[in-house]
Design an enzyme around this catalytic site. Structure first.
Site, PDB file in Angstrom:
ATOM      1  N   ASP A   1      12.501  46.141  34.854  1.00 56.69           N
ATOM      2  CA  ASP A   1      12.892  45.487  35.627  1.00 56.69           C
ATOM      3  C   ASP A   1      13.420  43.733  36.052  1.00 56.69           C
ATOM      4  O   ASP A   1      11.737  43.532  35.804  1.00 56.69           O
ATOM      5  CB  ASP A   1      13.975  45.993  36.858  1.00 56.69           C
ATOM      6  CG  ASP A   1      14.642  47.856  36.760  1.00 56.69           C
ATOM      7  OD1 ASP A   1      14.247  47.454  35.393  1.00 56.69           O
ATOM      8  OD2 ASP A   1      14.908  47.322  37.750  1.00 56.69           O
TER       9      ASP A   1
ATOM     10  N   HIS B   1      21.114  44.857  34.089  1.00 55.15           N
ATOM     11  CA  HIS B   1      20.791  44.456  35.475  1.00 55.15           C
ATOM     12  C   HIS B   1      21.344  43.816  36.535  1.00 55.15           C
ATOM     13  O   HIS B   1      20.727  43.170  37.294  1.00 55.15           O
ATOM     14  CB  HIS B   1      18.959  44.740  35.959  1.00 55.15           C
ATOM     15  CG  HIS B   1      18.742  44.587  36.978  1.00 55.15           C
ATOM     16  ND1 HIS B   1      18.587  46.053  37.453  1.00 55.15           N
ATOM     17  CD2 HIS B   1      17.106  44.753  37.680  1.00 55.15           C
ATOM     18  CE1 HIS B   1      18.047  46.229  38.505  1.00 55.15           C
ATOM     19  NE2 HIS B   1      17.070  44.858  38.680  1.00 55.15           N
TER      20      HIS B   1
ATOM     21  N   HIS C   1      21.775  40.259  40.644  1.00 53.22           N
ATOM     22  CA  HIS C   1      20.272  41.054  41.408  1.00 53.22           C
ATOM     23  C   HIS C   1      21.258  41.063  42.292  1.00 53.22           C
ATOM     24  O   HIS C   1      20.864  41.432  43.310  1.00 53.22           O
ATOM     25  CB  HIS C   1      18.899  40.447  41.345  1.00 53.22           C
ATOM     26  CG  HIS C   1      18.474  41.976  41.460  1.00 53.22           C
ATOM     27  ND1 HIS C   1      18.123  42.565  42.628  1.00 53.22           N
ATOM     28  CD2 HIS C   1      18.133  42.272  40.567  1.00 53.22           C
ATOM     29  CE1 HIS C   1      17.107  42.935  42.682  1.00 53.22           C
ATOM     30  NE2 HIS C   1      16.599  43.664  41.271  1.00 53.22           N
TER      31      HIS C   1
ATOM     32  N   HIS D   1       7.986  46.756  36.648  1.00 52.87           N
ATOM     33  CA  HIS D   1       8.846  45.009  36.548  1.00 52.87           C
ATOM     34  C   HIS D   1       8.424  43.561  35.945  1.00 52.87           C
ATOM     35  O   HIS D   1       7.003  43.710  36.204  1.00 52.87           O
ATOM     36  CB  HIS D   1       9.334  44.148  38.223  1.00 52.87           C
ATOM     37  CG  HIS D   1      10.148  44.712  38.533  1.00 52.87           C
ATOM     38  ND1 HIS D   1       9.883  46.278  39.937  1.00 52.87           N
ATOM     39  CD2 HIS D   1      11.311  45.085  39.425  1.00 52.87           C
ATOM     40  CE1 HIS D   1      10.988  46.661  40.562  1.00 52.87           C
ATOM     41  NE2 HIS D   1      11.445  45.980  40.354  1.00 52.87           N
TER      42      HIS D   1
END
Length: 616
Positions: free
Chosen positions: A430, A480, A484, A571
């Site tokens: 991510d 994504h 965020h 990540h």
């Protein structure tokens, strides 16, 4: 007695007669000797024992004459004369025997083939390293330590060569199905291997010929526990040019006892032009000739003076010979190296080993059967006459010494992966792309692993090259959101805008829109799902790598905790994650996992719109 002997012996007889008191000795031993009687006494005789060439002369005398008493000195003179006469007689007798001609042992017949306990050949010395797994091959690993039906399998595929892949996978899946039927335990993919390091995950040199019990005792090859096990191992026998030779061995056992043990050697053109087994490379006449040469060589080894095979090779069925000589390959010099089982024999070898036909076989010695499998090496020129036309082609290519030519492999993420056979796991990243994303892509490429990247739209423009690379290398790309946010706290238009802007950015960088999205923080509800047609993908394992745990903790969470079907959250924007990605991937692969994209994990199908998915 010869004239020469008489000439020597006769004077000695006279001398003996003088010292013993007689005028003369009779001309031949054993004749009665007259003795002068005293007045009034009857004539009497003294017997002379026969003179033997191999024994001392023995005298049996009568009573001593009264006029010539016997004294010690007198006896000594008689004994001395007797000894001289005996020696001369022996020499005279031997002088008449002609000398024997010089004797030399019969030269043993040379063996037609060399025999050794290893597969080494003149072109490959015994102390040279055995071939491992050539670069470019795709080694597959299955490992389940289910106590009711433990299974371990490894084999090497040629990426993109579907005929070869289908052949080997067909052999593996058939063995698994038969094992499941025998144990009554259905097969389920697992990843229970004992953290096998990268250098030990490939095909194992020597594994096709090692004693089966050694394979069963190696936990990297067979799950321990003693249950009814299935072990499938591979060995790269030879590789050159466009030809790969791979042996696949299937062994079943229970309680440490081998139940079955079978090896098949496959020959494949790396481009997919052909896949065959060893039974197509030697002609029928070649098999018969090979039998004759092997028997002759074993008889020479056993000490036979007449080692040529007596029994007609036509008495042996060709199919029997094809099975017997099915495990062979070619050395770099073109010679044929044949693996022969320890229990190989023929009636005449049995007789020779048992010693019951020494006269018939000309055996100078007997020998016990071989205690272990052995190898015979057929010189290249001799081997050429045994081969079929395809066999000659294979021999020529392997003798060329050219490096193995493997076509460029398709990316793992573009393949169809059977997650009912392999233990699949989806590694996801991510928040990128970022400065460490290229390092993550490098680690994936080096291990032929696929992953899924959920990108923030705000970062795409600054790393468009990495996004394009993700797409080109077969990885899956998802959204994504733009920057965020917690979507559950946005209005419906804001949710839609976050996803739409990100999809457009990804399209511009990669040429393709995302097909899934991951809500930041995992915050999703029906209202969020209603704003998009993209299904939501969550996770099974949260590594919390963003909290910057120590390396050991991160490795444990990402590589040791997952189970088949898991979706792992990482990540790629964090240095520790990028740095640990190679170790994480190696840990997963070493357990027997196949890293795939989310879509591959789900069987190649996307989840329905307005749904969430946490597991494969």
């Amino acid at each position: 007695m010869t004239h020469r002997a008489r000439h020597i012996v006769q004077p000695l007889r006279s001398a003996l007669a003088r010292v013993s008191g007689h005028a003369s000795l009779p001309p031949r031993a054993g004749r009665a000797v007259p003795v002068r009687p005293t007045p009034g006494e009857r004539p009497r005789h003294t017997a002379l024992a026969p003179v033997s060439r191999h024994a001392s002369l023995h005298l049996r005398a009568g009573r001593a004459r009264p006029d010539r008493p016997t004294t010690g000195a007198h006896h000594r003179r008689i004994a001395s004369a007797v000894g001289i006469l005996t020696s001369v007689a022996l020499l005279a007798g031997c002088a008449s025997i002609p000398s024997a001609p010089a004797w030399a042992p019969r030269e043993p017949a040379p063996a037609a083939l060399s025999i050794s306990g290893t597969g080494a050949t003149p072109a490959q010395p015994a102390d040279s390293p055995a071939p491992g797994t050539p670069a470019g091959l795709d080694v597959r690993l299955l490992y389940s330590d289910d106590v009711a039906s433990p299974i371990a399998a490894r084999w090497a595929e040629i990426p993109g060569n579907q005929p070869f892949t289908d052949t080997l996978r067909g052999r593996v899946t058939t063995a698994i199905a038969e094992h499941a039927a025998a144990t009554g335990t259905p097969y389920e993919p697992a990843a229970d291997a004992p953290d096998i390091p990268p250098e030990a995950r490939g095909c194992v040199p020597g594994s096709s010929t090692r004693p089966a019990l050694e394979l069963l005792a190696d936990p990297a090859l067979t799950p321990p526990g003693g249950g009814p096990s299935l072990t499938i191992t591979c060995e790269i026998i030879a590789a050159a040019g466009t030809v790969l030779v791979e042996a696949l061995r299937t062994t079943t056992a229970e309680a440490g006892q081998v139940i079955s043990d079978d090896t098949t050697v496959y020959y494949a053109d790396t481009s997919g032009a052909f896949v065959t087994t060893s039974d197509t490379l030697i002609s029928d006449d070649g098999l018969r000739t090979l039998l004759r040469l092997v028997v002759q060589s074993l008889k020479v080894r056993a000490g036979a003076l007449e080692p040529e095979m007596v029994q007609s090779v036509d008495e042996f069925p060709v199919e029997q010979l094809r099975t017997l000589f099915a495990h062979f390959s070619f050395a770099p010099d073109g010679s044929l190296v044949v693996h022969v089982p320890a229990d190989f024999s023929t009636p005449e070898l049995d007789r020779l080993r048992g010693g019951g036909a020494g006269a018939a076989t000309g055996a100078a010695a007997t020998t016990a059967p071989e205690s272990a499998p052995f190898f015979v090496t057929v010189p290249a020129t001799t081997a050429a006459a045994l081969l079929t036309q395809p066999g000659s082609q294979v021999q020529s290519v392997l003798a060329s010494g050219a490096p193995l030519a493997v076509p460029a492999a398709p990316w793992r993420g573009t393949e169809s992966v059977d997650c009912a056979l392999f233990a699949c796991v989806a590694v996801t990243f991510d928040d990128g792309p970022g400065e460490h994303t290229a390092d993550v892509l490098d680690a994936l490429d080096a291990r032929r692993a696929a992953a899924t990247f959920f990108l923030q739209g705000v970062n795409v423009g600054g790393h468009a090259g990495e996004v394009a690379r993700m797409q080109a290398e077969g990885h899956e790309i998802g959204s994504h959101t733009w920057n965020h946010p917690d979507l559950t706290k946005l209005t419906d238009p804001e949710i839609a805008d976050q996803l739409a802007r990100t999809s457009q950015a990804i399209l511009e960088a990669s040429g393709q829109r995302p097909s899934t999205f991951r809500p930041p923080y995992g915050a999703v509800d029906p209202r969020v799902l209603a704003q998009t047609e993209l299904p939501a993908i969550l996770w099974t394992i949260d590594t919390n790598d963003w909290r910057l745990p120590d390396d050991e903790t991160l490795l444990d969470r990402a590589a040791l905790q997952p189970k088949p079907g898991a979706i792992i959250l990482l990540h790629d924007v964090h240095e520790n994650t990028a740095r640990m990605t190679p170790a994480i991937l190696d840990g997963l692969l070493g357990r027997g996992f196949t890293p795939v994209t989310v879509q591959q994990l789900l069987g190649g199908r996307l989840p329905a719109a307005h749904t969430t998915t946490t597991h494969g």
